[in-house]
Design a protein around this motif. Structure first.
Motif, PDB file in Angstrom:
ATOM      1  N   VAL A   1       1.027  -1.090   0.084  1.00 21.80           N
ATOM      2  CA  VAL A   1      -0.507   0.044  -0.005  1.00 21.80           C
ATOM      3  C   VAL A   1       1.151   1.465   0.022  1.00 21.80           C
ATOM      4  CG1 VAL A   1      -1.480   1.962   1.874  1.00 21.80           C
ATOM      5  CG2 VAL A   1      -2.113  -1.120   0.933  1.00 21.80           C
ATOM      6  N   CYS A   2       1.352   1.297   0.555  1.00 21.05           N
ATOM      7  CA  CYS A   2       2.241   2.451   0.585  1.00 21.05           C
ATOM      8  C   CYS A   2       3.596   2.917  -0.441  1.00 21.05           C
ATOM      9  CB  CYS A   2       3.779   2.342   2.395  1.00 21.05           C
ATOM     10  SG  CYS A   2       2.360   2.295   3.735  1.00 21.05           S
ATOM     11  N   ARG A   3       3.420   1.376  -0.781  1.00 24.11           N
ATOM     12  CA  ARG A   3       5.141   1.671  -2.084  1.00 24.11           C
ATOM     13  C   ARG A   3       3.532   2.202  -3.540  1.00 24.11           C
ATOM     14  NH1 ARG A   3       8.179  -2.335  -5.255  1.00 24.11           N
ATOM     15  NH2 ARG A   3       9.188  -2.946  -3.471  1.00 24.11           N
ATOM     16  N   LEU A   4       2.629   1.916  -3.403  1.00 26.29           N
ATOM     17  CA  LEU A   4       1.776   2.326  -4.406  1.00 26.29           C
ATOM     18  C   LEU A   4       0.952   4.300  -4.260  1.00 26.29           C
ATOM     19  CD1 LEU A   4      -0.698  -0.371  -4.751  1.00 26.29           C
ATOM     20  CD2 LEU A   4       0.556   0.610  -6.391  1.00 26.29           C
ATOM     21  N   VAL A   5       1.183   4.629  -2.658  1.00 28.91           N
ATOM     22  CA  VAL A   5       0.472   5.433  -2.284  1.00 28.91           C
ATOM     23  C   VAL A   5       1.999   6.636  -3.148  1.00 28.91           C
ATOM     24  CG1 VAL A   5       0.619   7.890  -0.495  1.00 28.91           C
ATOM     25  CG2 VAL A   5      -0.885   5.267  -0.007  1.00 28.91           C
ATOM     26  N   TYR A   6       2.987   6.163  -2.708  1.00 24.10           N
ATOM     27  CA  TYR A   6       4.384   7.124  -2.980  1.00 24.10           C
ATOM     28  C   TYR A   6       4.278   6.528  -4.479  1.00 24.10           C
ATOM     29  CZ  TYR A   6       9.484   8.300  -3.501  1.00 24.10           C
ATOM     30  OH  TYR A   6      10.253   8.797  -3.993  1.00 24.10           O
ATOM     31  N   LEU A   7       3.948   6.301  -5.066  1.00 25.53           N
ATOM     32  CA  LEU A   7       4.192   6.478  -6.563  1.00 25.53           C
ATOM     33  C   LEU A   7       3.358   6.536  -7.454  1.00 25.53           C
ATOM     34  CD1 LEU A   7       6.437   2.779  -7.315  1.00 25.53           C
ATOM     35  CD2 LEU A   7       7.303   5.269  -6.960  1.00 25.53           C
ATOM     36  N   HIS A   8       1.557   7.265  -6.578  1.00 25.32           N
ATOM     37  CA  HIS A   8       0.831   7.161  -7.471  1.00 25.32           C
ATOM     38  C   HIS A   8       0.747   8.819  -8.290  1.00 25.32           C
ATOM     39  CE1 HIS A   8      -0.495   9.834  -4.623  1.00 25.32           C
ATOM     40  NE2 HIS A   8      -0.688  10.553  -4.995  1.00 25.32           N
ATOM     41  N   LEU A   9       1.602   9.386  -8.143  1.00 27.84           N
ATOM     42  CA  LEU A   9       2.487  10.603  -8.591  1.00 27.84           C
ATOM     43  C   LEU A   9       2.823  10.707 -10.153  1.00 27.84           C
ATOM     44  CD1 LEU A   9       1.752  13.826  -6.769  1.00 27.84           C
ATOM     45  CD2 LEU A   9      -0.451  12.650  -7.929  1.00 27.84           C
ATOM     46  N   ARG A  10       4.544   9.086  -9.980  1.00 26.15           N
ATOM     47  CA  ARG A  10       5.126   9.445 -10.595  1.00 26.15           C
ATOM     48  C   ARG A  10       5.175   9.785 -11.689  1.00 26.15           C
ATOM     49  NH1 ARG A  10       9.727   6.677 -10.368  1.00 26.15           N
ATOM     50  NH2 ARG A  10       9.675   6.587  -7.722  1.00 26.15           N
ATOM     51  N   PHE A  11       3.796   9.240 -12.547  1.00 24.11           N
ATOM     52  CA  PHE A  11       3.134   9.109 -13.650  1.00 24.11           C
ATOM     53  C   PHE A  11       3.371  10.349 -14.553  1.00 24.11           C
ATOM     54  CE2 PHE A  11      -0.612  10.401 -16.257  1.00 24.11           C
ATOM     55  CZ  PHE A  11      -0.488   9.020 -17.685  1.00 24.11           C
ATOM     56  N   HIS A  12       2.577  11.621 -13.509  1.00 29.90           N
ATOM     57  CA  HIS A  12       2.409  13.080 -13.810  1.00 29.90           C
ATOM     58  C   HIS A  12       3.300  13.562 -14.090  1.00 29.90           C
ATOM     59  CE1 HIS A  12      -2.202  12.601 -13.129  1.00 29.90           C
ATOM     60  NE2 HIS A  12      -1.893  11.660 -12.655  1.00 29.90           N
ATOM     61  N   GLY A  13       4.716  13.427 -13.583  1.00 32.61           N
ATOM     62  CA  GLY A  13       6.370  13.899 -13.329  1.00 32.61           C
ATOM     63  C   GLY A  13       6.816  13.738 -14.664  1.00 32.61           C
ATOM     64  N   TYR A  14       6.352  13.115 -15.456  1.00 29.65           N
ATOM     65  CA  TYR A  14       6.796  13.022 -17.093  1.00 29.65           C
ATOM     66  C   TYR A  14       5.921  13.291 -18.342  1.00 29.65           C
ATOM     67  CZ  TYR A  14       9.961   9.917 -14.795  1.00 29.65           C
ATOM     68  OH  TYR A  14      10.836   9.216 -13.413  1.00 29.65           O
ATOM     69  N   GLY A  15       4.856  14.756 -17.953  1.00 32.46           N
ATOM     70  CA  GLY A  15       4.749  15.989 -18.286  1.00 32.46           C
ATOM     71  C   GLY A  15       3.806  14.496 -19.612  1.00 32.46           C
ATOM     72  N   ALA A  16       3.400  15.446 -20.894  1.00 32.47           N
ATOM     73  CA  ALA A  16       2.754  14.434 -21.832  1.00 32.47           C
ATOM     74  C   ALA A  16       2.821  13.414 -22.386  1.00 32.47           C
ATOM     75  CB  ALA A  16       1.930  15.756 -22.261  1.00 32.47           C
ATOM     76  N   GLY A  17       3.685  12.682 -21.687  1.00 32.53           N
ATOM     77  CA  GLY A  17       4.571  11.493 -22.881  1.00 32.53           C
ATOM     78  C   GLY A  17       5.865  11.145 -22.912  1.00 32.53           C
ATOM     79  N   GLU A  18       6.487  12.431 -22.661  1.00 33.88           N
ATOM     80  CA  GLU A  18       8.045  12.401 -22.894  1.00 33.88           C
ATOM     81  C   GLU A  18       8.748  11.754 -21.763  1.00 33.88           C
ATOM     82  OE1 GLU A  18       7.024  14.884 -21.785  1.00 33.88           O
ATOM     83  OE2 GLU A  18       6.134  16.353 -23.347  1.00 33.88           O
ATOM     84  N   TRP A  19       8.420  10.210 -22.298  1.00 31.41           N
ATOM     85  CA  TRP A  19       9.431   9.138 -21.290  1.00 31.41           C
ATOM     86  C   TRP A  19      10.458   8.803 -21.520  1.00 31.41           C
ATOM     87  CZ3 TRP A  19       7.337   6.912 -16.532  1.00 31.41           C
ATOM     88  CH2 TRP A  19       5.538   7.433 -16.598  1.00 31.41           C
ATOM     89  N   THR A  20      11.633   8.704 -21.810  1.00 29.93           N
ATOM     90  CA  THR A  20      12.458   8.170 -22.258  1.00 29.93           C
ATOM     91  C   THR A  20      12.407   6.548 -21.688  1.00 29.93           C
ATOM     92  OG1 THR A  20      14.285   8.702 -19.907  1.00 29.93           O
ATOM     93  CG2 THR A  20      13.927  10.330 -21.671  1.00 29.93           C
ATOM     94  N   ASP A  21      13.897   5.661 -22.402  1.00 32.44           N
ATOM     95  CA  ASP A  21      13.487   4.973 -21.798  1.00 32.44           C
ATOM     96  C   ASP A  21      14.352   4.340 -20.044  1.00 32.44           C
ATOM     97  OD1 ASP A  21      13.034   3.561 -23.669  1.00 32.44           O
ATOM     98  OD2 ASP A  21      14.973   2.963 -24.908  1.00 32.44           O
ATOM     99  N   ALA A  22      15.059   5.068 -19.829  1.00 32.33           N
ATOM    100  CA  ALA A  22      15.612   5.676 -18.575  1.00 32.33           C
ATOM    101  C   ALA A  22      14.539   5.442 -17.334  1.00 32.33           C
ATOM    102  CB  ALA A  22      16.324   6.286 -18.307  1.00 32.33           C
ATOM    103  N   ALA A  23      13.662   6.157 -17.427  1.00 31.42           N
ATOM    104  CA  ALA A  23      12.397   6.549 -17.076  1.00 31.42           C
ATOM    105  C   ALA A  23      11.276   5.726 -16.935  1.00 31.42           C
ATOM    106  CB  ALA A  23      11.670   8.106 -17.549  1.00 31.42           C
ATOM    107  N   VAL A  24      11.363   4.936 -18.090  1.00 33.50           N
ATOM    108  CA  VAL A  24      10.200   3.611 -18.142  1.00 33.50           C
ATOM    109  C   VAL A  24      11.314   2.394 -16.645  1.00 33.50           C
ATOM    110  CG1 VAL A  24       9.569   1.715 -19.330  1.00 33.50           C
ATOM    111  CG2 VAL A  24       9.201   3.586 -20.230  1.00 33.50           C
ATOM    112  N   ARG A  25      12.244   2.208 -17.270  1.00 31.44           N
ATOM    113  CA  ARG A  25      13.081   1.762 -16.476  1.00 31.44           C
ATOM    114  C   ARG A  25      12.860   2.257 -14.812  1.00 31.44           C
ATOM    115  NH1 ARG A  25      17.535   2.196 -20.112  1.00 31.44           N
ATOM    116  NH2 ARG A  25      17.004   0.745 -22.111  1.00 31.44           N
ATOM    117  N   ARG A  26      13.020   3.194 -14.764  1.00 31.63           N
ATOM    118  CA  ARG A  26      12.809   3.457 -12.960  1.00 31.63           C
ATOM    119  C   ARG A  26      11.338   3.100 -12.431  1.00 31.63           C
ATOM    120  NH1 ARG A  26      15.910   7.476 -14.426  1.00 31.63           N
ATOM    121  NH2 ARG A  26      18.618   7.716 -13.929  1.00 31.63           N
TER     122      ARG A  26
END
Length: 502
Positions: free
Chosen positions: A350-375
């Motif tokens: 549960v805590c991992r999900l709470v912590y990560l629930h905003l991570r997606f929004h930190g990468y803007g409108a889809g400018e995901w590098t391979d490194a960001a996807v791996r992380r």
């Protein structure tokens, strides 16, 4: 299923429905009768037979625990069932309950009793009774105060439980105040029954829930946890949670949820966090596998924004910010679940999900590098599937164009994850050099420095993917030189990297 439109007609047919009691239950009834004792099937199995629940043990679909009431004392129950029961357990004997098992069916037999909590005690004081009527009168709700004799199958409904099921209401056999004083956990159980069965507490029951809220202080965290877990796994947990908030019980058992009822600023620059959370929870439930409540996902949806009240800041122009509420929320969630003695694996997930629930929004409108996807994949770990569902559920905007854009962007991310997964092992990303490799290559003993080197190599793996052993070793030696760690004289110096595929 028995129709409850006409309770009087239903009463005449309930016995035939209850004939589906597993044969072993009737066998047990004959054992008690032969020894001069009464035995009645009570509680949820009778209630579920009336509701026609297909998974009910009474229907014979799935072997499950069956609850019985008897006038025999616990020691006598053990004596008369010796040789009949294939297994017994006495963990609850101090509270008048003996457990038995036969033919794959589990039986819990409790001597007629009443329970009462001392104001300063976490454990109920048990007093044995001599009549079924008195025993039923002290049960939590009328829908659980019905009984059926075995093996005779005589239906007993002294307090109108079947009529209450028909009307969809929740009442107590005695006064609600007396019932809650007997066992304060029933306050939580009332909300759970509303969530599980759709039964609406009558006004006097709601009033008693509010007035007796402080009595929950004597109930152990484990019992409170178990009720909350059942509530959250019910068909409509939002109904139960809203009841807890309304009567002030959430202030005691889940104060972080109550705290989300923040005032909306006059310019409406942020949503009602509490209402938003309930919407997210409902939306997350629609993404579950049919018939399989996902407890971790539901708790993550409920707690994902609990850090917002503590991080709210008013800015110029009437704007409001909640910077780092995911970090604060993670820590708050861990403290609350620990206080309720949740299992560590559930808490961590549960805590991992709470912590990560905003991570997606930190990468803007889809400018995901391979490194960001791996992380993203690495940090989500085994919770990646749930993280997908939580992030999608967290979009509650009424702006259809914005919602569609967010959905498309997340679709794109999932496609990128699938593409990378086809080329390399991203589900369990590790550095190409292990800790043992690092110690051998640099001549280091186990130490913090080895951990730092491994962390660097993990970041290197995120950025460049799989580069091969030679290039990985060259990068390790480069890092070592930069950190003034002695390296072998013939160690290679890294050149331009060309990630390997596959």
């Amino acid at each position: 299923m028995i129709s409850l439109d006409n309770p009087r007609d239903s009463a005449e047919r309930v016995v035939s429905e209850l004939l589906r009691v597993p044969p072993a239950a009737d066998e047990l009834g004959r054992v008690f009768t032969a020894n001069g004792y009464l035995l009645h099937l009570v509680g949820g199995s009778v209630r579920d037979a009336l509701l026609g629940r297909p998974a009910s043990a009474v229907s014979g679909a799935v072997p499950a625990d069956l609850d019985f009431a008897t006038d025999a004392r616990p020691e006598r129950v053990l004596e008369i069932t010796r040789g009949w029961a294939e297994a017994t357990w006495e963990a609850g004997i101090a509270f008048g309950t003996v457990g038995l098992a036969r033919h794959g069916v589990r039986f819990e037999i409790t001597t007629y009793r009443s329970e009462a909590y001392d104001r300063k005690s976490r454990n109920p004081a048990v007093t044995y009774g001599d009549s079924l009527e008195a025993d039923l009168s002290r049960r939590d709700f009328t829908v659980n105060a019905m009984a059926v004799s075995v093996p005779g199958h005589d239906f007993v409904d002294l307090f109108g439980g079947m009529a209450d099921l028909a009307r969809g209401v929740l009442r107590t056999p005695a006064s609600p105040e007396a019932s809650f004083d007997d066992d304060p956990l029933r306050i939580l159980r009332a909300a759970r029954f509303e969530a599980a069965l759709g039964l609406t507490p009558v006004p006097e029951l709601v009033a008693a829930m509010r007035s007796r809220a402080d009595r929950l202080a004597v109930v152990s965290p484990e019992r409170i946890r178990d009720e909350l877990r059942k509530l959250m796994s019910a068909p409509d947990p939002v109904a139960g949670l809203e009841r807890l908030v309304e009567v002030g019980i959430a202030d005691i058992v889940l104060p972080e949820v109550s705290a989300m009822r923040m005032e909306i600023d006059e310019h409406h620059q942020h949503k009602d966090v509490y209402a938003h959370t309930m919407t997210v929870l409902r939306q997350a439930m629609t993404l579950e596998e049919p018939g399989e409540p996902d407890e971790v996902l539901r708790w993550a949806a409920l707690l994902h924004d609990i850090g917002k009240p503590r991080t709210r800041r008013h800015m110029t122009g009437g704007r409001v910010s909640f910077h780092h509420h995911e970090v604060v929320g993670r820590d708050m969630a861990r403290r609350r679940l620990a206080a309720l003695h949740f299992p560590k694996d559930v808490t961590d997930a549960v805590c991992r999900l709470v912590y990560l629930h905003l991570r997606f929004h930190g990468y803007g409108a889809g400018e995901w590098t391979d490194a960001a996807v791996r992380r993203y994949v690495h940090d989500a770990g085994p919770q990646l599937s749930r993280l997908h569902k939580l992030v999608r559920s967290d979009c509650t905007t009424r702006n259809r164009r914005k919602a569609a854009a967010l959905s498309r962007t997340y679709d794109s991310l999932e496609e990128r994850i699938a593409e990378l997964a086809a080329r390399e092992e991203i589900a369990a990303i590790r550095p190409e050099l292990s800790g043992d490799d690092i110690m051998v290559l640099l001549g280091l003993p186990p130490s913090r420095l080895v951990g730092q080197a491994r962390s660097h190599m993990l970041e290197f793996r995120f950025e460049h993917g799989i580069v091969g052993r030679e290039a990985a070793e060259a990068e390790l030696f480069r890092w070592a030189r930069e950190h003034e760690v002695p390296v072998p004289g013939d160690a290679p110096v890294p050149g331009e990297l060309t990630p390997r595929r596959g």
